[in-house]
Design a protein around this motif. Structure first.
Motif, PDB file in Angstrom:
ATOM      1  N   SER A 188       2.820  -3.824   8.575  1.00 32.01           N
ATOM      2  CA  SER A 188       2.044  -2.589   8.655  1.00 32.01           C
ATOM      3  C   SER A 188       0.820  -2.696   7.768  1.00 32.01           C
ATOM      4  O   SER A 188       0.856  -3.312   6.706  1.00 32.01           O
ATOM      5  CB  SER A 188       2.890  -1.392   8.207  1.00 32.01           C
ATOM      6  N   LYS A 212      -0.987   7.768  12.231  1.00 29.92           N
ATOM      7  CA  LYS A 212      -0.558   7.268  10.925  1.00 29.92           C
ATOM      8  C   LYS A 212      -1.658   6.477  10.231  1.00 29.92           C
ATOM      9  O   LYS A 212      -1.419   5.911   9.158  1.00 29.92           O
ATOM     10  CB  LYS A 212       0.691   6.411  11.080  1.00 29.92           C
ATOM     11  N   ALA A 247      -1.812   0.086   6.301  1.00 32.13           N
ATOM     12  CA  ALA A 247      -2.147   1.497   6.163  1.00 32.13           C
ATOM     13  C   ALA A 247      -3.475   1.635   5.446  1.00 32.13           C
ATOM     14  O   ALA A 247      -3.730   0.962   4.444  1.00 32.13           O
ATOM     15  CB  ALA A 247      -1.053   2.212   5.398  1.00 32.13           C
ATOM     16  N   SER A 276      -2.863   3.637  10.835  1.00 33.87           N
ATOM     17  CA  SER A 276      -2.288   2.320  10.555  1.00 33.87           C
ATOM     18  C   SER A 276      -2.454   1.360  11.729  1.00 33.87           C
ATOM     19  O   SER A 276      -2.640   1.786  12.879  1.00 33.87           O
ATOM     20  CB  SER A 276      -0.786   2.449  10.254  1.00 33.87           C
TER      21      SER A 276
END
Length: 119
Positions: free
Chosen positions: A21, A76, A23, A78
């Motif tokens: 991920s 998100k 972010a 992301s």
């Protein structure tokens, strides 16, 4: 503060999967083209996957094509890298970066997350 933070790395056996991920904070990632890079010890950094803007076209390094998938979750803020069928040679420090669209030229990047694939 503009920042990219990677997570999801770890140790996995060959053939396994990981999901990385990326972010973002301080800006809206959907406005940018984003890429995942990796750097193994003693080797140059290489672009692995890129997702551009608009229709979110994706591009992959030949060695990961069909095994890795880059995607966005705008809610998100992301970007993700799903890595399947991992190989020993995928071991590296993986980082995400905003890039100039259509290129692999980095603009801003995170610290990275380590991926280690063992036999």
């Amino acid at each position: 503060q503009v920042q990219l933070v990677e997570s999801g790395g770890g140790s996995v056996q060959a053939g396994g999967s990981l999901r990385l991920s990326c972010a973002a904070s301080g800006y809206t990632l959907s406005n940018f083209c984003v890429a995942w890079f990796r750097q193994a010890p003693g080797k140059e950094r290489e672009g692995v996957a890129r997702i551009d803007r608009g229709t979110d076209p994706t591009y992959y390094r030949a060695s990961v094509q069909g095994r890795f998938t880059i995607s966005r979750d705008n809610a998100k803020n992301s970007v993700y890298l799903q890595m399947n069928s991992l190989k020993l040679e995928d071991t590296a420090l993986y980082s995400c970066a905003t890039v100039n669209c259509g290129t692999w030229n980095r603009r801003s990047w995170g610290q990275g997350t380590q991926v280690t694939v063992s036999s």
